[in-house]
Design an enzyme around this catalytic site. Structure first.
Site, PDB file in Angstrom:
ATOM      1  N   ASN A  84       0.525  10.493   5.462  1.00  0.00           N
ATOM      2  CA  ASN A  84      -0.726  10.190   6.143  1.00  0.00           C
ATOM      3  C   ASN A  84      -1.766  11.299   6.018  1.00  0.00           C
ATOM      4  O   ASN A  84      -2.958  11.040   6.122  1.00  0.00           O
ATOM      5  CB  ASN A  84      -0.443   9.861   7.608  1.00  0.00           C
ATOM      6  CG  ASN A  84       0.153   8.489   7.760  1.00  0.00           C
ATOM      7  OD1 ASN A  84      -0.547   7.490   7.674  1.00  0.00           O
ATOM      8  ND2 ASN A  84       1.463   8.418   7.943  1.00  0.00           N
TER       9      ASN A  84
ATOM     10  N   LYS B 156       3.932  -7.143   4.011  1.00  0.00           N
ATOM     11  CA  LYS B 156       3.743  -5.742   3.658  1.00  0.00           C
ATOM     12  C   LYS B 156       3.509  -4.971   4.946  1.00  0.00           C
ATOM     13  O   LYS B 156       2.991  -5.488   5.934  1.00  0.00           O
ATOM     14  CB  LYS B 156       2.566  -5.549   2.692  1.00  0.00           C
ATOM     15  CG  LYS B 156       1.191  -5.869   3.217  1.00  0.00           C
ATOM     16  CD  LYS B 156       0.481  -4.815   4.046  1.00  0.00           C
ATOM     17  CE  LYS B 156       0.457  -3.481   3.356  1.00  0.00           C
ATOM     18  NZ  LYS B 156      -0.232  -2.459   4.257  1.00  0.00           N
TER      19      LYS B 156
ATOM     20  N   THR C 186      -6.174  10.916  -0.738  1.00  0.00           N
ATOM     21  CA  THR C 186      -6.378  11.832  -1.864  1.00  0.00           C
ATOM     22  C   THR C 186      -5.571  11.410  -3.082  1.00  0.00           C
ATOM     23  O   THR C 186      -4.687  10.586  -2.993  1.00  0.00           O
ATOM     24  CB  THR C 186      -5.953  13.261  -1.465  1.00  0.00           C
ATOM     25  OG1 THR C 186      -4.581  13.246  -1.069  1.00  0.00           O
ATOM     26  CG2 THR C 186      -6.791  13.747  -0.324  1.00  0.00           C
TER      27      THR C 186
ATOM     28  N   THR D 160      -0.559  -2.722  10.761  1.00  0.00           N
ATOM     29  CA  THR D 160      -1.060  -2.778   9.391  1.00  0.00           C
ATOM     30  C   THR D 160      -0.041  -3.523   8.585  1.00  0.00           C
ATOM     31  O   THR D 160       0.701  -2.953   7.823  1.00  0.00           O
ATOM     32  CB  THR D 160      -1.218  -1.407   8.754  1.00  0.00           C
ATOM     33  OG1 THR D 160      -2.114  -0.672   9.518  1.00  0.00           O
ATOM     34  CG2 THR D 160      -1.860  -1.526   7.383  1.00  0.00           C
TER      35      THR D 160
ATOM     36  N   THR E 148       0.862  -1.183   0.000  1.00  0.00           N
ATOM     37  CA  THR E 148       0.000   0.000   0.000  1.00  0.00           C
ATOM     38  C   THR E 148       0.900   1.235   0.000  1.00  0.00           C
ATOM     39  O   THR E 148       1.301   1.708  -1.048  1.00  0.00           O
ATOM     40  CB  THR E 148      -0.972  -0.011   1.196  1.00  0.00           C
ATOM     41  OG1 THR E 148      -0.246  -0.236   2.407  1.00  0.00           O
ATOM     42  CG2 THR E 148      -2.020  -1.101   1.030  1.00  0.00           C
TER      43      THR E 148
ATOM     44  N   GLU F  73       6.935   4.624   6.960  1.00  0.00           N
ATOM     45  CA  GLU F  73       6.527   5.808   6.199  1.00  0.00           C
ATOM     46  C   GLU F  73       7.413   7.004   6.548  1.00  0.00           C
ATOM     47  O   GLU F  73       7.417   7.495   7.678  1.00  0.00           O
ATOM     48  CB  GLU F  73       5.062   6.128   6.493  1.00  0.00           C
ATOM     49  CG  GLU F  73       4.122   5.090   5.895  1.00  0.00           C
ATOM     50  CD  GLU F  73       2.688   5.229   6.334  1.00  0.00           C
ATOM     51  OE1 GLU F  73       1.815   4.647   5.670  1.00  0.00           O
ATOM     52  OE2 GLU F  73       2.423   5.919   7.336  1.00  0.00           O
TER      53      GLU F  73
END
Length: 411
Positions: free
Chosen positions: A406, A184, A411, A195, A158, A282
């Site tokens: 995040n 992942k 979007t 996650t 993702t 991230e």
């Protein structure tokens, strides 16, 4: 952005495991987002799942199938995984959508629906587009092969920037077995799963009870020892498969030298995958190992480790390469350890001592601390001076890019 060089490993295919991929258009057009994993009949399957109370529909269904004691209804044959949609917090409609996709796989392959375990990852709160996924299942079936580990790893990504895989070949007394896995995960990562989705397989024959013990042990030494942002997701799952098609001896007992060799091999793959997740956190620019020793028990070691790893001030200092070690000491102090004697606490950065006897180490220099903080990867070592327990976790920094990713995720 990620820490270190991307290095997809040599993969040893697992006899009895095939992987197929397909594009369903769950979130993006013309991108593979569905993985089907086929495991040989007679394989044993175990797993661990999220402890979030809002567990996703696929987690609920997968756990129910694994809990079935009637082996005629419990023989797992397929994992169905989608990215782009978590199917979490979607109520009974989400359960029905996941069951629809399970039924499609069952209809196409001739197994019962309970033999298909569903998994999803992506945005929470949006209903799974079951029709799209069902339509893509024939394509996934047609692409099933033992060599598809890399394609599968890419498909379940993702916000990940790189695929994550690990694989080893083990020889014991002239007999060979293999352990291979993919995972992942990049954000919403915290212990008790996160996650993240992980799929690890071995060609060894392992009894059901021993496999479940190995699954829980390996997860606790890996995926339950990482944190990026302190958030525990709704969709976490890590599955362990034993196909039994290796010529190596079967493993039926949870003790002895052979068990320990198998356990260590599985933990090695789990830890590699979990550390790859932290390195791909991230916006991550640092990979930090937090070692806490000298605790009365393991729980208080973990309490201190996570207090340091979750501190926004520590994490932003890591990002800035600023050896502001006072933030580390403060996080140790507010971790909630009863009657902690600060004069017995020792702290170092790699082998650079920063705190002894309740204050700054006499040998410490700002230049030495800066040299460590300039590294992409280093350790924070803490000794509590209270006992013999010790624990290790892995974490990352908190960067501007984490906020950007995040803030713009939907979007």
């Amino acid at each position: 952005m990620a820490v270190g060089v991307e290095n997809w490993p040599k993969i040893y295919p697992i006899a009895g495991v095939k992987l197929g991929v397909a594009a369903a258009g769950v979130k993006y057009a013309n991108r593979n987002d569905v993985v089907l994993v086929e495991v040989a009949e007679g394989s044993q399957v175990a797993g661990v799942f999220t402890q979030n109370a809002f567990c996703a529909a696929p987690v609920t269904l997968a756990k129910e199938s694994l809990a079935i004691e009637d082996m005629s209804k419990r023989s797992v044959r397929y994992f169905l995984v989608n990215s782009g949609n978590a199917n979490a917090c979607t109520g009974q409609a989400g359960i029905a959508a996941a069951k629809q996709t399970m039924q499609t796989v069952a209809d196409c392959t001739g197994v019962i629906p309970q033999a298909v375990l569903p998994f999803s990852t992506g945005v929470i709160g949006e209903l799974l587009p079951a029709d799209k996924i069902s339509a893509a299942i024939p394509e996934a079936i047609n692409s099933l092969c033992e060599q598809n580990w890399l394609e599968a790893a890419k498909t379940i990504m993702t916000t990940d920037t790189r695929p994550k895989g690990a694989s080893i070949r083990v020889e014991v007394d002239g007999q060979v077995f293999h352990v291979t896995g993919i995972a992942k995960g990049s954000g919403m990562i915290r212990p008790n799963m996160a996650t993240m989705l992980g799929y690890v397989a071995t060609d060894l024959k392992i009894s059901r009870e021993v496999l479940q013990n190995l699954s829980a042990y390996a997860a606790n030494k890996s995926f339950n020892r990482i944190t990026i942002d302190g958030d525990t997701s709704t969709n976490d799952a890590c599955m362990l498969v034993a196909t039994g098609l290796s010529s190596a001896p079967a493993l039926t007992d949870s003790d002895g030298a052979y068990f320990e060799r198998v356990r260590d091999a599985i933990v090695q793959v789990y830890q590699s995958l979990s550390q790859q997740i932290v390195r791909d956190g991230e916006g991550a620019t640092k990979f930090v190992t937090v070692n806490v020793a000298g605790g009365v028990n393991n729980d208080e070691c973990l309490q201190v480790a996570y207090s340091v790893a979750h501190s926004p001030l520590v994490k932003t200092a890591l990002f800035a390469s600023d050896p502001n070690w006072g933030r580390i000491v403060a996080a140790i102090g507010y971790a909630g350890i009863p009657d902690l004697d600060d004069t017995k606490v020792k702290v170092s950065l790699d082998d650079v001592a920063i705190v002894t006897d309740g204050g700054r180490a006499s040998s410490y220099t700002e230049e030495a601390g800066q040299e460590v903080f300039n590294k992409e990867a280093f350790s924070i070592n803490i000794h509590l001076g209270r006992g013999a327990a010790q624990e290790t976790i892995w974490t990352s920094d908190l960067s501007h890019q984490y906020v950007t990713i995040n803030a713009e995720y939907r979007t």
